[in-house]
Design a protein around this motif. Structure first.
Motif, short mmCIF file in Angstrom:
data_model
loop_
_atom_site.label_atom_id
_atom_site.label_comp_id
_atom_site.label_asym_id
_atom_site.label_seq_id
_atom_site.Cartn_x
_atom_site.Cartn_y
_atom_site.Cartn_z
N GLY A 2 22.88 34.24 51.20
CA GLY A 2 24.19 33.04 51.88
C GLY A 2 24.54 31.98 51.86
O GLY A 2 25.14 30.80 52.60
N SER A 21 24.87 30.78 43.35
CA SER A 21 25.56 31.76 42.45
C SER A 21 24.35 32.84 42.82
O SER A 21 23.09 32.30 42.38
CB SER A 21 25.73 31.18 40.49
N PHE A 32 27.06 42.62 50.19
CA PHE A 32 27.51 41.95 51.76
C PHE A 32 27.04 42.12 52.74
O PHE A 32 26.42 41.15 53.24
CB PHE A 32 28.40 41.54 51.81
N HIS A 79 28.91 51.22 48.01
CA HIS A 79 27.92 51.39 46.76
C HIS A 79 27.09 50.04 46.60
O HIS A 79 27.01 49.97 44.72
CB HIS A 79 29.05 52.20 45.64
N ASN A 109 36.27 44.54 37.22
CA ASN A 109 34.17 44.06 37.26
C ASN A 109 35.10 43.03 39.32
O ASN A 109 36.18 43.35 39.72
CB ASN A 109 34.06 42.83 36.40
N ALA A 110 33.48 43.66 39.48
CA ALA A 110 33.66 42.81 41.18
C ALA A 110 32.13 42.33 41.14
O ALA A 110 31.04 42.43 39.84
CB ALA A 110 33.37 44.46 42.12
N ALA A 111 32.09 41.19 42.13
CA ALA A 111 31.25 40.43 42.38
C ALA A 111 30.39 40.65 43.57
O ALA A 111 31.07 41.20 44.49
CB ALA A 111 31.75 39.07 42.39
N CYS A 112 29.04 40.30 43.73
CA CYS A 112 27.91 40.76 44.85
C CYS A 112 28.38 39.76 45.60
O CYS A 112 29.73 38.32 45.15
CB CYS A 112 26.87 40.57 44.51
N PHE A 113 28.27 39.40 46.51
CA PHE A 113 28.32 38.31 47.50
C PHE A 113 27.68 36.74 46.45
O PHE A 113 26.32 36.46 46.07
CB PHE A 113 27.36 37.43 48.67
N GLY A 114 28.21 35.79 46.26
CA GLY A 114 28.50 34.25 45.66
C GLY A 114 28.22 34.64 44.11
O GLY A 114 27.85 33.65 44.03
N CYS A 115 28.27 35.56 43.73
CA CYS A 115 28.14 35.99 42.85
C CYS A 115 29.12 35.16 41.51
O CYS A 115 30.52 35.76 41.60
CB CYS A 115 27.58 37.15 42.10
N THR A 116 28.43 33.94 40.71
CA THR A 116 29.60 33.81 40.17
C THR A 116 29.62 34.28 38.91
O THR A 116 30.03 33.68 37.56
CB THR A 116 30.19 32.73 39.32
N ALA A 125 29.38 37.86 38.28
CA ALA A 125 30.32 39.22 38.72
C ALA A 125 30.45 40.72 37.54
O ALA A 125 31.19 40.77 36.86
CB ALA A 125 32.02 39.17 38.63
#
Lengths: 155, 616
Positions: free
Chosen positions: B67, B71, B96, B180, B292-299, B301
């Motif tokens: 939270g 990263s 998230f 997912h 592509n996609a990121a999880c929370f706060g991930c730089t 991805a």
């Protein structure tokens, strides 16, 4: 030179670094629920889109405010909310056609993007270049260039 | 601080949710998430308890950096005793939900007992309530998520839940969040369902603001982000190709377990690889990968969002599978593909969708299907057993049908839901189960990567790549290159990776950062957030403490050194092709020395001196 936020959804990964940067800059906490910029996840299409105030020249919010709490920042051109004057009546949130002015229940005032006074934290935090702070007259430049490349005759 | 200092204790039997202060002394020793929740679990349950009885507990735990703007700082873990292995289970997930729990004001949620009827928990900041879930029971993860979002009319609600696989007792069911993302391994979802807990729906609006030294924190996290961006794996390979970047690499080095680990290279690898996911299809001109996609706060991805070919047999007239959804990670692609001999990318993507839709681990599932295929090939099971499915290696139809049956716990799906170990025992061929401590292998053959043999044999949660990823060193050369075909130095390497990984898993950060980060990068971020002087050395010592605590829990649960082994196939049947041709895994050359440097007896038991030294 007047600058503006340039949003390029195709580069967004949905990480929410911008939302945390925004809430940290404005509220001192990492808290997406207090962010002035929002990233939307269009899940079934596999697309993400960051969205925030585009600082209209003839700002509906500014004109709607009954107490003149929304003013034009002479340096950045942003439409700033003067917290001391805002009475939290939310008329601006109704007037804004884009939904980018919102009420903050904790403060009893409205919040919106103020370009962080000219150094937007969201643009600095974005890891993919989906949010940049560029010449306000040329936010379309990257897209123009991409399409321009298609006009060059193929050899 | 960065801890919220509060934990939520949910007694499902009594139907109560009570706040209590975090044990600060334990937080100083175990930091958060994996370490700290394991400490709570070990203190609070009898290690011998039946994992699916009310006496087991299930903990959802965040780390101190969950939270925050660090990263990848969105991780959480689900810690419980595993019904699959009988050992400690700790499954980590992004998405998230971790950040939402934290922002609601909680370091962890401890679920205990068993609800008399199906319930879900709604958590909005300080308000926690258990509500009737009879309308959700029997629904898939996707339908449950959809129902709750509809009910609350809140698009920002984050949901973790179990699907029908968990409800029907699949022993490798996971807890799925955000449709997912999965706390996928070791059956943590099975435990959740056994408690009649269907879902946890969370809305947190308090944020995380109590970082110890915010200036130092921003400096350390920015430095860390720059390292991730500049690294060829985390800055380029993972965002572009995902973990699937590994498929061709691992196949080249002859470490791609194929057809229930009979072979070490898969001829169809290039048809199910990251590169294959980028090739436009004939039917609609689009590639499998949407973005592509990121999880929370991930730089970084690395996440994959995919679609299935609209003409593929699996989705004809089934609109719910036609949109974009969570695509293939390397582990899923390997287990569903190479290990079953199936090279149909769309069939694998469909099976992966089903694993997400009803919440079960694609690694364990794919490996169990592979075992069933070998049982079928030798005649130990027939179409009479399978309900008519021809379980042949390479059959996409068998794979996708199997997935749909496990999802709802029907027919031959009930056998497959037992996992490879119990399936092979049931049909008289325990040697065909490719498992350690009852958990199925991930995607690295230990005959070609020797250190991974020791990793698997000694992993506290059974066969797993996320307890010590020596592939990093042995194949990718990170942080230093070692020879994958020798055992020299591997006990030291495995111990170092095990300890460091346990530390990372307790922080709230993602272990994939360690392709680029070492504890030198991570410790300053933790230290800026938390009191306690978190140096790299202290982090590493904490990792060792966690490892020993988990080991002690397993020993107390009844596991012994005899469980620190590999299937006979990997110890006796040599690799047939590739750089490791002719080699088996030489576990016997590594294990005794490993016990020694761990400070354990020759029987693998932590000595009192070791436990005292680490304050376990």
């Amino acid at each position: 030179m007047l600058k503006a936020l340039q949003l390029e959804p195709e580069k967004c990964t949905g990480c929410l670094q911008c939302e945390m940067a925004c809430s940290y800059e404005n509220e001192g906490v990492f808290n997406p629920s207090k962010s002035r910029i929002k990233v939307f996840n269009f899940h079934d299409e596999g697309r993400f889109a960051p969205y925030t105030c585009s600082q209209c020249s003839e700002a509906w919010c500014l004109h709607a405010c009954p107490v003149e709490a929304i003013v034009i920042n002479p340096v950045t051109g942003a439409k700033d909310v003067l917290e001391d004057i805002c009475v939290g009546c939310k008329v601006c949130t109704i007037a804004c056609p884009f939904g980018t002015v919102n009420y903050n229940a904790d403060s009893g005032k409205v919040i919106k993007c103020d370009l962080c006074g000219g150094d937007p934290a969201c643009a600095t935090a974005c890891p993919t270049g989906a949010i940049t702070y560029v010449d306000a007259e040329h936010t379309g430049l990257a897209r123009m260039k991409a399409h321009a490349s298609q006009t060059i005759p193929k050899h | 601080m960065a801890w919220t200092g509060k934990i939520l204790r949910v007694d499902l039997t009594a139907g109560t949710c009570v706040a209590e202060p975090l044990n600060r002394e334990w937080a100083g020793l175990y930091l958060g998430q994996r370490g700290l929740a394991t400490k709570y679990l070990a203190e609070e349950i009898d290690p011998k308890v039946d994992a699916l009885s009310p006496g087991n507990k299930l903990i959802m735990a965040t780390g101190p950096l969950t939270g925050t703007m660090a990263s990848t700082g969105g991780r959480y873990s689900v810690i419980t005793k595993s019904p699959l292995t009988g050992a400690i289970a700790c499954s980590n997930s992004g998405g998230f939900i971790g950040n939402e729990i934290k922002m609601a004001g909680w370091d962890m949620i401890i679920f205990e007992g068993k609800s008399p009827q199906p319930v879900y928990m709604y958590l909005e900041n300080d308000k926690a309530e258990l509500l009737d879930a009879s309308h959700l029971w029997g629904k898939s993860v996707w339908d449950t998520d959809h129902s709750l979002h509809n009910e609350y009319q809140d698009p920002l609600l984050r949901i973790a839940c179990v699907g029908r696989a968990a409800e029907t007792g699949c022993l490798y069911a996971g807890v799925i969040n955000d449709l997912h993302r999965a706390a996928g391994r070791s059956g943590v979802g099975t435990v959740m369902a056994s408690k009649n807990l269907k879902a946890v729906a969370v809305r947190g609006t308090q944020g995380v603001g109590n970082v110890r030294d915010m200036k130092a924190f921003m400096k350390a996290t920015n430095a860390g982000k720059a390292v991730l961006a500049g690294n060829p794996v985390t800055g380029e390979g993972l965002p572009k190709l995902g973990t699937q970047v590994l498929m061709n690499v691992i196949n080249e080095v002859g470490a791609m377990p194929t057809r229930n680990m009979r072979e070490v290279q898969f001829e169809g690898a290039n048809r199910i690889s990251a590169e294959a996911m980028l090739v436009p299809r004939e039917s609609d001109g689009k590639p499998n990968l949407v973005t592509n996609a990121a999880c929370f706060g991930c730089t970084i991805a690395c996440g994959r969002i995919s679609t299935i070919d609209p003409k593929h047999y699996t989705i004809v007239n089934r609109p719910q599978y036609m949109g974009a959804n969570g695509g293939l990670e390397y582990e899923a692609a390997w287990a569903l593909g190479s290990d079953t001999g199936v090279d149909d990318l769309d069939a694998l993507t469909f099976a992966n969708f089903i694993c997400n839709e009803d919440g079960f681990d694609p690694i364990s599932f794919g490996s169990t299907v592979a075992a069933a295929m070998e049982l079928y090939e030798i005649g130990a099971i027939t179409t009479a057993t399978t309900g008519g499915i021809e379980m042949k290696f390479g059959s996409a139809e068998a794979l996708t049908k199997a997935a749909e049956l496990v999802a709802i716990g029907e027919g031959f799906g009930r056998d497959l839901a037992l996992g490879s170990k119990r399936l092979c025992e049931k049909y008289g061929h325990p040697d065909l189960s490719m498992t350690v401590k009852g958990q199925e292998f991930p995607a690295y053959d230990p005959r070609a990567i020797q250190g991974m043999g020791l990793t698997y044999a000694t992993s506290n949660r059974g066969a797993c790549h996320l307890r010590s990823y020596t592939v990093s060193s042995e194949i990718l050369g990170v942080p230093v290159k070692t020879d994958p075909l020798t055992t020299d130095g591997k006990p030291e390497l495995v111990k170092a990776f095990q300890d460091a990984t346990a530390a990372v898993d307790s922080s709230g950060l993602c272990v994939f950062t360690t392709f680029a980060w070492t504890l030198e990068d991570i410790a300053p971020q933790v230290d800026a957030a938390c009191e306690g002087g978190w140096s790299p050395a202290k982090m590493l010592e904490m990792g060792e403490r966690i490892w020993n605590l988990e080991r002690k829990f397993n020993m107390d649960a009844g596991l012994t050194a005899a469980d620190d082994t590999l299937p006979k196939r990997l110890l006796k049947e040599a690799a047939k092709t590739g750089p490791a041709k002719g080699k088996v895994n030489e576990l016997h050359k590594m294990l005794p020395h490993y016990y020694e440097i761990r400070g354990w007896t020759a029987e693998g038991v932590p000595t009192p001196e070791t436990l005292n030294r680490l304050a376990v």
